[in-house]
Motif scaffolding. Structure first.
Motif, PDB file in Angstrom:
ATOM      1  N   LYS A  65      60.426-109.691 -66.436  1.00  0.00           N
ATOM      2  CA  LYS A  65      60.227-108.624 -65.497  1.00  0.00           C
ATOM      3  C   LYS A  65      58.475-108.373 -64.619  1.00  0.00           C
ATOM      4  O   LYS A  65      58.383-108.370 -64.206  1.00  0.00           O
ATOM      5  CB  LYS A  65      59.995-106.594 -66.075  1.00  0.00           C
ATOM      6  N   ASN A  66      57.607-109.580 -65.331  1.00  0.00           N
ATOM      7  CA  ASN A  66      55.582-108.930 -65.130  1.00  0.00           C
ATOM      8  C   ASN A  66      55.626-110.775 -64.579  1.00  0.00           C
ATOM      9  O   ASN A  66      56.425-111.744 -65.383  1.00  0.00           O
ATOM     10  CB  ASN A  66      55.003-108.213 -66.010  1.00  0.00           C
ATOM     11  N   GLU A  67      54.730-110.805 -63.863  1.00  0.00           N
ATOM     12  CA  GLU A  67      54.164-112.533 -64.292  1.00  0.00           C
ATOM     13  C   GLU A  67      53.377-112.253 -65.261  1.00  0.00           C
ATOM     14  O   GLU A  67      52.591-111.451 -66.331  1.00  0.00           O
ATOM     15  CB  GLU A  67      53.311-111.972 -62.389  1.00  0.00           C
ATOM     16  N   PHE A  68      52.892-113.790 -65.312  1.00  0.00           N
ATOM     17  CA  PHE A  68      52.529-113.983 -67.030  1.00  0.00           C
ATOM     18  C   PHE A  68      51.213-113.093 -67.287  1.00  0.00           C
ATOM     19  O   PHE A  68      51.264-112.442 -67.989  1.00  0.00           O
ATOM     20  CB  PHE A  68      52.151-115.603 -66.992  1.00  0.00           C
ATOM     21  N   SER A  69      50.488-113.305 -66.765  1.00  0.00           N
ATOM     22  CA  SER A  69      48.969-112.501 -66.617  1.00  0.00           C
ATOM     23  C   SER A  69      49.274-110.774 -67.016  1.00  0.00           C
ATOM     24  O   SER A  69      48.397-110.519 -67.743  1.00  0.00           O
ATOM     25  CB  SER A  69      47.972-112.339 -65.221  1.00  0.00           C
ATOM     26  N   VAL A  70      49.836-110.030 -65.844  1.00  0.00           N
ATOM     27  CA  VAL A  70      50.464-108.641 -66.993  1.00  0.00           C
ATOM     28  C   VAL A  70      50.919-108.398 -67.721  1.00  0.00           C
ATOM     29  O   VAL A  70      49.999-107.858 -68.456  1.00  0.00           O
ATOM     30  CB  VAL A  70      51.043-108.291 -65.357  1.00  0.00           C
ATOM     31  N   VAL A  71      51.844-109.827 -68.194  1.00  0.00           N
ATOM     32  CA  VAL A  71      52.315-109.635 -69.565  1.00  0.00           C
ATOM     33  C   VAL A  71      51.859-109.370 -70.976  1.00  0.00           C
ATOM     34  O   VAL A  71      51.687-109.468 -72.042  1.00  0.00           O
ATOM     35  CB  VAL A  71      53.721-110.687 -69.842  1.00  0.00           C
ATOM     36  N   LEU A  72      50.590-110.409 -70.339  1.00  0.00           N
ATOM     37  CA  LEU A  72      50.210-111.227 -71.414  1.00  0.00           C
ATOM     38  C   LEU A  72      48.738-110.527 -71.913  1.00  0.00           C
ATOM     39  O   LEU A  72      48.609-109.956 -72.518  1.00  0.00           O
ATOM     40  CB  LEU A  72      49.140-112.700 -71.159  1.00  0.00           C
ATOM     41  N   SER A  73      48.389-109.288 -70.731  1.00  0.00           N
ATOM     42  CA  SER A  73      47.683-108.605 -70.816  1.00  0.00           C
ATOM     43  C   SER A  73      47.795-107.040 -71.283  1.00  0.00           C
ATOM     44  O   SER A  73      47.601-106.886 -72.127  1.00  0.00           O
ATOM     45  CB  SER A  73      46.991-108.106 -69.222  1.00  0.00           C
ATOM     46  N   ASN A  74      49.599-106.730 -71.001  1.00  0.00           N
ATOM     47  CA  ASN A  74      49.766-105.391 -71.515  1.00  0.00           C
ATOM     48  C   ASN A  74      49.720-105.909 -72.597  1.00  0.00           C
ATOM     49  O   ASN A  74      49.995-105.032 -73.981  1.00  0.00           O
ATOM     50  CB  ASN A  74      50.719-105.934 -70.758  1.00  0.00           C
ATOM     51  N   GLY A  75      50.188-107.584 -73.174  1.00  0.00           N
ATOM     52  CA  GLY A  75      51.040-107.569 -75.106  1.00  0.00           C
ATOM     53  C   GLY A  75      49.420-107.494 -75.622  1.00  0.00           C
ATOM     54  O   GLY A  75      49.459-106.947 -76.895  1.00  0.00           O
ATOM     55  N   LEU A  76      47.827-107.993 -75.328  1.00  0.00           N
ATOM     56  CA  LEU A  76      46.610-107.449 -75.306  1.00  0.00           C
ATOM     57  C   LEU A  76      46.597-106.577 -76.215  1.00  0.00           C
ATOM     58  O   LEU A  76      46.072-105.301 -76.859  1.00  0.00           O
ATOM     59  CB  LEU A  76      45.511-108.283 -74.964  1.00  0.00           C
ATOM     60  N   GLN A  77      46.774-105.511 -75.279  1.00  0.00           N
ATOM     61  CA  GLN A  77      46.670-103.988 -75.056  1.00  0.00           C
ATOM     62  C   GLN A  77      47.313-103.313 -76.156  1.00  0.00           C
ATOM     63  O   GLN A  77      46.729-101.848 -76.404  1.00  0.00           O
ATOM     64  CB  GLN A  77      46.909-103.160 -73.413  1.00  0.00           C
ATOM     65  N   PRO A 127      39.791-108.060 -82.687  1.00  0.00           N
ATOM     66  CA  PRO A 127      38.804-107.855 -83.320  1.00  0.00           C
ATOM     67  C   PRO A 127      37.557-107.258 -82.154  1.00  0.00           C
ATOM     68  O   PRO A 127      38.388-106.803 -80.699  1.00  0.00           O
ATOM     69  CB  PRO A 127      38.050-109.354 -82.677  1.00  0.00           C
ATOM     70  N   SER A 128      36.327-106.680 -83.059  1.00  0.00           N
ATOM     71  CA  SER A 128      36.620-104.692 -82.041  1.00  0.00           C
ATOM     72  C   SER A 128      35.595-105.800 -80.468  1.00  0.00           C
ATOM     73  O   SER A 128      35.373-104.427 -79.819  1.00  0.00           O
ATOM     74  CB  SER A 128      34.751-104.283 -83.029  1.00  0.00           C
ATOM     75  N   ASP A 129      34.862-106.745 -80.612  1.00  0.00           N
ATOM     76  CA  ASP A 129      34.582-106.629 -79.507  1.00  0.00           C
ATOM     77  C   ASP A 129      34.630-107.303 -78.549  1.00  0.00           C
ATOM     78  O   ASP A 129      34.489-107.852 -77.428  1.00  0.00           O
ATOM     79  CB  ASP A 129      32.931-107.180 -79.849  1.00  0.00           C
ATOM     80  N   PHE A 130      36.678-107.858 -78.737  1.00  0.00           N
ATOM     81  CA  PHE A 130      37.439-108.866 -77.641  1.00  0.00           C
ATOM     82  C   PHE A 130      37.209-108.081 -75.921  1.00  0.00           C
ATOM     83  O   PHE A 130      37.486-107.331 -75.911  1.00  0.00           O
ATOM     84  CB  PHE A 130      38.814-108.508 -78.204  1.00  0.00           C
ATOM     85  N   ASN A 131      37.373-109.270 -75.333  1.00  0.00           N
ATOM     86  CA  ASN A 131      37.042-109.221 -73.940  1.00  0.00           C
ATOM     87  C   ASN A 131      38.725-109.543 -73.709  1.00  0.00           C
ATOM     88  O   ASN A 131      38.575-111.148 -73.449  1.00  0.00           O
ATOM     89  CB  ASN A 131      35.822-109.422 -72.865  1.00  0.00           C
ATOM     90  N   ILE A 132      39.227-108.865 -72.722  1.00  0.00           N
ATOM     91  CA  ILE A 132      40.744-108.681 -72.758  1.00  0.00           C
ATOM     92  C   ILE A 132      40.857-109.888 -70.889  1.00  0.00           C
ATOM     93  O   ILE A 132      41.994-110.882 -71.333  1.00  0.00           O
ATOM     94  CB  ILE A 132      42.189-107.850 -72.687  1.00  0.00           C
TER      95      ILE A 132
END
Length: 272
Positions: free
Chosen positions: A9-21, A28-33
């Motif tokens: 349903k979403n573009e690659f970057s959106v789905v990857l970002s949502n999955g990480l969130q 890791p505590s300091d991970f920069n999504i």
């Protein structure tokens, strides 16, 4: 498309970002999504092998592989891990750079440096123990194109002590022979890197590590699947609704993962 396959349903970057969130507690505590997503797109847009794989088998395995790297705090753009196709499978491989990064970061005993080298005919390498403490000498011959005769890995702890692991060529090739991918891309095209990583793998067994969460430890312990053919740990199935893309004539194009819908067949484009 099979009836049980559902288009993303979403573009690659959106789905990857949502999955990480959604799985932030495993990162890791300091991970920069945002930076990880940006670097992932930069890598994929310049990687024809993964572009062709996405056109043939879909983007879901690629996203799963990126998630594995994210959980460990590694960056594929910096060659800390690799996604390597093997037929329909996509292997997640921690590079020796990534392995040394994790060992330095999570070692219970403070580490000053960890590295690995291959030894060629003509290089001056020796290891010895004196009063219970290990030391070594390595002077590679300049511009040495001789045959590789072994590899070694060194961990230098902050207190000055050393931990050294070495394998000769026969041992390295014996480990390679156990892999179901012994003639795959990783071993065939990056043989010396795999030799160094094998030495790092042997060394890591002797260094107590303490990760931020159990998922990181699980993924790191299971690393080595590409060498020994062990099953890989699954990342959370946050992309289960992605489907398979039928093979098209790519004409040597590279998939623009940042605008993935423009390169997808109509039935895979986002929508209601």
């Amino acid at each position: 498309m099979a009836q049980n396959e559902i288009a993303p349903k979403n573009e690659f970057s959106v789905v990857l970002s949502n999955g990480l969130q959604e799985n932030k507690e495993a990162l890791p505590s300091d991970f920069n999504i945002p930076r990880f997503v940006q670097n992932s797109l930069a890598l994929l847009n310049g990687n024809k092998t993964l572009s062709d794989y996405a056109r043939s088998y879909g983007t879901a395995p690629i996203k799963q592989g990126l998630m594995r790297g994210a959980f460990l705090g590694l960056d594929a753009l910096n060659s800390e891990f690799h996604l390597i196709p093997y037929g329909k499978e996509l292997q997640f491989i921690i590079d020796y750079r990534g392995a040394t990064k994790l060992m330095k970061q999570y070692s219970i005993k403070p580490v000053a440096d960890i590295f690995a080298e291959v030894v060629r005919q003509g290089d001056d390498y020796k290891r010895w123990s004196e009063h219970g403490e290990w030391d070594y000498k390595f002077e590679p011959m300049p511009f040495n194109g001789g045959a590789v005769i072994g590899a070694f890995a060194v961990c230098k702890f902050a207190d000055g002590t050393l931990m050294i692991e070495e394998l000769d060529k026969a041992e390295l090739e014996k480990i390679r022979s156990k892999s179901k991918m012994s003639n795959g891309m990783a071993w065939k095209d990056f043989t010396n890197e795999m030799y160094k990583k094998t030495a790092i793998h042997r060394l890591k067994k002797r260094i107590p590590l303490s990760f931020d969460n159990p998922k990181q430890k699980e993924l790191f312990d299971e690393d080595g699947a590409i060498e020994l053919g062990k099953p890989q740990v699954e990342a959370p199935d946050v992309f289960a609704e992605s489907t398979v893309i039928e093979k098209e004539d790519t004409q040597n194009d590279v998939v623009d993962f940042n605008d993935i819908e423009e390169t997808m067949p109509d039935f895979l484009k986002g929508g209601d």
